[in-house]
Design a protein around this motif. Structure first.
Motif, PDB file in Angstrom:
ATOM      1  N   ALA A 275       0.816  -1.214   0.000  1.00  0.00           N
ATOM      2  CA  ALA A 275       0.000   0.000   0.000  1.00  0.00           C
ATOM      3  C   ALA A 275       0.852   1.268   0.000  1.00  0.00           C
ATOM      4  CB  ALA A 275      -0.944   0.000   1.201  1.00  0.00           C
ATOM      5  N   GLU A 276       1.941   1.277   0.807  1.00  0.00           N
ATOM      6  CA  GLU A 276       2.770   2.470   0.920  1.00  0.00           C
ATOM      7  C   GLU A 276       4.098   2.337   0.193  1.00  0.00           C
ATOM      8  OE1 GLU A 276       1.559   5.125   2.277  1.00  0.00           O
ATOM      9  OE2 GLU A 276      -0.283   4.099   2.895  1.00  0.00           O
ATOM     10  N   MET A 277       4.295   1.245  -0.531  1.00  0.00           N
ATOM     11  CA  MET A 277       5.591   1.024  -1.175  1.00  0.00           C
ATOM     12  C   MET A 277       5.635   1.738  -2.518  1.00  0.00           C
ATOM     13  SD  MET A 277       7.533  -2.598  -1.933  1.00  0.00           S
ATOM     14  CE  MET A 277       7.278  -3.128  -0.241  1.00  0.00           C
ATOM     15  N   ARG A 278       6.760   2.397  -2.776  1.00  0.00           N
ATOM     16  CA  ARG A 278       6.939   3.142  -4.019  1.00  0.00           C
ATOM     17  C   ARG A 278       8.369   2.923  -4.535  1.00  0.00           C
ATOM     18  NH1 ARG A 278       2.462   3.390  -2.772  1.00  0.00           N
ATOM     19  NH2 ARG A 278       1.013   5.148  -2.643  1.00  0.00           N
ATOM     20  N   VAL A 353      12.047  -2.576   3.612  1.00  0.00           N
ATOM     21  CA  VAL A 353      11.823  -1.370   2.823  1.00  0.00           C
ATOM     22  C   VAL A 353      11.236  -0.309   3.738  1.00  0.00           C
ATOM     23  CG1 VAL A 353      10.530  -0.352   0.913  1.00  0.00           C
ATOM     24  CG2 VAL A 353      11.513  -2.622   0.674  1.00  0.00           C
ATOM     25  N   TYR A 354      11.848   0.872   3.741  1.00  0.00           N
ATOM     26  CA  TYR A 354      11.391   1.976   4.578  1.00  0.00           C
ATOM     27  C   TYR A 354      10.399   2.808   3.782  1.00  0.00           C
ATOM     28  CZ  TYR A 354      15.296   0.681   7.543  1.00  0.00           C
ATOM     29  OH  TYR A 354      16.156  -0.020   8.349  1.00  0.00           O
ATOM     30  N   THR A 355       9.128   2.615   4.101  1.00  0.00           N
ATOM     31  CA  THR A 355       8.088   3.388   3.422  1.00  0.00           C
ATOM     32  C   THR A 355       7.991   4.793   3.976  1.00  0.00           C
ATOM     33  OG1 THR A 355       6.446   2.476   4.967  1.00  0.00           O
ATOM     34  CG2 THR A 355       6.754   1.331   2.877  1.00  0.00           C
ATOM     35  N   ASP A 356       8.591   5.026   5.150  1.00  0.00           N
ATOM     36  CA  ASP A 356       8.691   6.362   5.732  1.00  0.00           C
ATOM     37  C   ASP A 356      10.075   6.906   5.385  1.00  0.00           C
ATOM     38  OD1 ASP A 356       8.844   8.656   7.202  1.00  0.00           O
ATOM     39  OD2 ASP A 356       8.083   7.778   9.071  1.00  0.00           O
ATOM     40  N   ASP A 357      10.106   7.990   4.615  1.00  0.00           N
ATOM     41  CA  ASP A 357      11.387   8.525   4.165  1.00  0.00           C
ATOM     42  C   ASP A 357      12.304   8.902   5.309  1.00  0.00           C
ATOM     43  OD1 ASP A 357      10.580   8.164   1.578  1.00  0.00           O
ATOM     44  OD2 ASP A 357       9.864  10.216   1.326  1.00  0.00           O
ATOM     45  N   ALA A 358      11.734   9.397   6.398  1.00  0.00           N
ATOM     46  CA  ALA A 358      12.560   9.811   7.538  1.00  0.00           C
ATOM     47  C   ALA A 358      13.308   8.626   8.131  1.00  0.00           C
ATOM     48  CB  ALA A 358      11.684  10.477   8.591  1.00  0.00           C
ATOM     49  N   LYS A 359      12.649   7.482   8.212  1.00  0.00           N
ATOM     50  CA  LYS A 359      13.316   6.288   8.753  1.00  0.00           C
ATOM     51  C   LYS A 359      14.355   5.761   7.789  1.00  0.00           C
ATOM     52  CE  LYS A 359       9.836   4.593  11.971  1.00  0.00           C
ATOM     53  NZ  LYS A 359       9.088   3.425  12.421  1.00  0.00           N
TER      54      LYS A 359
END
Length: 362
Positions: A275-278, A353-359
């Motif tokens: 869902a949040e993977m790009r 995979v880090y879907t949150d760019d900050a992490k």
């Protein structure tokens, strides 16, 4: 009275002990209560921390190192006469791998040369033939003139009554034969010119010569292909059939080249993780074979279909006993760092995979 004092003191000590025990009971009850409440609270806090730690990233251990592989085969058949590489060797693009017996193709070139020489001789013969030079046409025209003159004399005598019908018919027939000979000579000349003519496909070259030259070029190409070279740089694998004396079948792979410098990871994520993977998101790669080794990468592409869609026998769910199964989608993870350890195709990995760019920046 002096004897009663110790008794009084003893009784007082027992009372003090009882009072201390009674005072300690509420304290133990409170400690027990605090312990009972703190354990669930600690578990809840730990669960909350764990849950928060899972946010902003997705992981899978259904991931494997992949490398581009090129199957090398020969474009011509024959017997292997020389092998220059072994299993596990690193080769550069264009490096000679093995040779096939060139003698049959050298003989084909010799045959093609003979065919070229024959076609060229045929062209010379046609160019110098009487059919093309027009000698026969000139002779036929002279025969016509001679026959026509004789016919004219016979006809004059026939008109005066000094010739027979047979002589008249013979003279007329001789003129017709001479004219037919001219027509045949002109037809032969046209045919000879046609045999020497060149088409638009190969202008200026006789078709027979062009055909023989094409056969020679084909034989020369086959001879060059008896030297099989590496199409790409890589490591030699599956070279068990690469033995001197082995008969090679055209287009049947005899070895594989693994391009180790282009390694990547194919991670099969659950469809619920997408869902949040790009593409472009940072990823951490860990290797089962190399404990402690972590390499950073990024999501390069997300597969166009699930693994079951590209299987040999796709699942058919139009039945009464259908059970929903969470599907896996292949995600290509590009490796951004140079690994200190050798990448081997098929190694098991764990990908986060880090879907949150900050992490992903940490």
């Amino acid at each position: 009275m002096a004897e009663a004092d110790p008794v009084i003191e003893t009784a007082t000590a027992e009372e003090v002990q009882v009072e201390q025990q009674e005072a300690a009971k509420p304290r133990r009850n409170w400690l027990r209560l605090i312990a009972m409440l703190s354990v669930p609270l600690v578990l809840m806090v730990a669960a909350g921390v764990y849950w928060l730690g899972l946010q902003g990233k997705v992981s899978t251990d259904n991931a494997y190192v992949q490398q581009d592989k090129v199957s090398v085969s020969s474009e011509v058949g024959g017997k292997i006469v020389e092998v220059l590489v072994e299993e596990g060797d690193m080769v550069e693009a264009g490096q000679l791998l093995f040779r096939i017996d060139p003698e049959p193709y050298q003989l084909q070139i010799a045959q093609a040369n003979a065919a070229i020489a024959g076609a060229q001789a045929n062209v010379i013969a046609l160019s110098n033939s009487s059919d093309l030079t027009g000698v026969d046409i000139s002779a036929a025209r002279e025969d016509i003139a001679f026959a026509q003159a004789r016919f004219n004399r016979v006809k004059a005598l026939w008109d005066r009554g000094f010739s027979t019908k047979a002589d008249y018919d013979a003279a007329e027939h001789a003129v017709a034969q001479a004219r037919e000979s001219l027509r045949q000579a002109e037809a032969r000349q046209t045919e000879a010119r046609a045999r020497l003519a060149t088409g638009s496909a190969v202008p200026g070259v006789n078709p027979q010569v062009a055909a023989a030259q094409a056969d020679k070029a084909t034989a020369e190409l086959a001879l060059r292909r008896t030297e099989v070279r590496a199409p790409v740089a890589g490591r030699v694998a599956q070279a068990d059939r690469l033995q001197p004396g082995q008969q090679v079948v055209p287009n049947l792979p005899v070895l594989t080249l693994v391009a180790e410098q282009d390694a990547y990871v194919e991670a099969n994520f659950k469809e619920t993780d997408l869902a949040e993977m790009r593409p472009g998101q940072r990823a951490r790669i860990e290797f089962d074979a190399y404990p402690g080794l972590e390499i950073m990468g990024h999501v390069q592409t997300i597969g166009a279909g699930t693994g079951s869609e590209f299987s040999v026998l796709p699942a058919q769910n139009a039945t009464g006993n259908w059970v929903k199964v969470t599907q896996r989608v292949p995600v290509k993870i590009a490796i951004d760092e140079k690994s200190p350890r050798r990448m081997i195709a098929g190694l098991s990995t764990e990908v986060t995979v880090y879907t949150d760019d900050a992490k992903g920046k940490h």
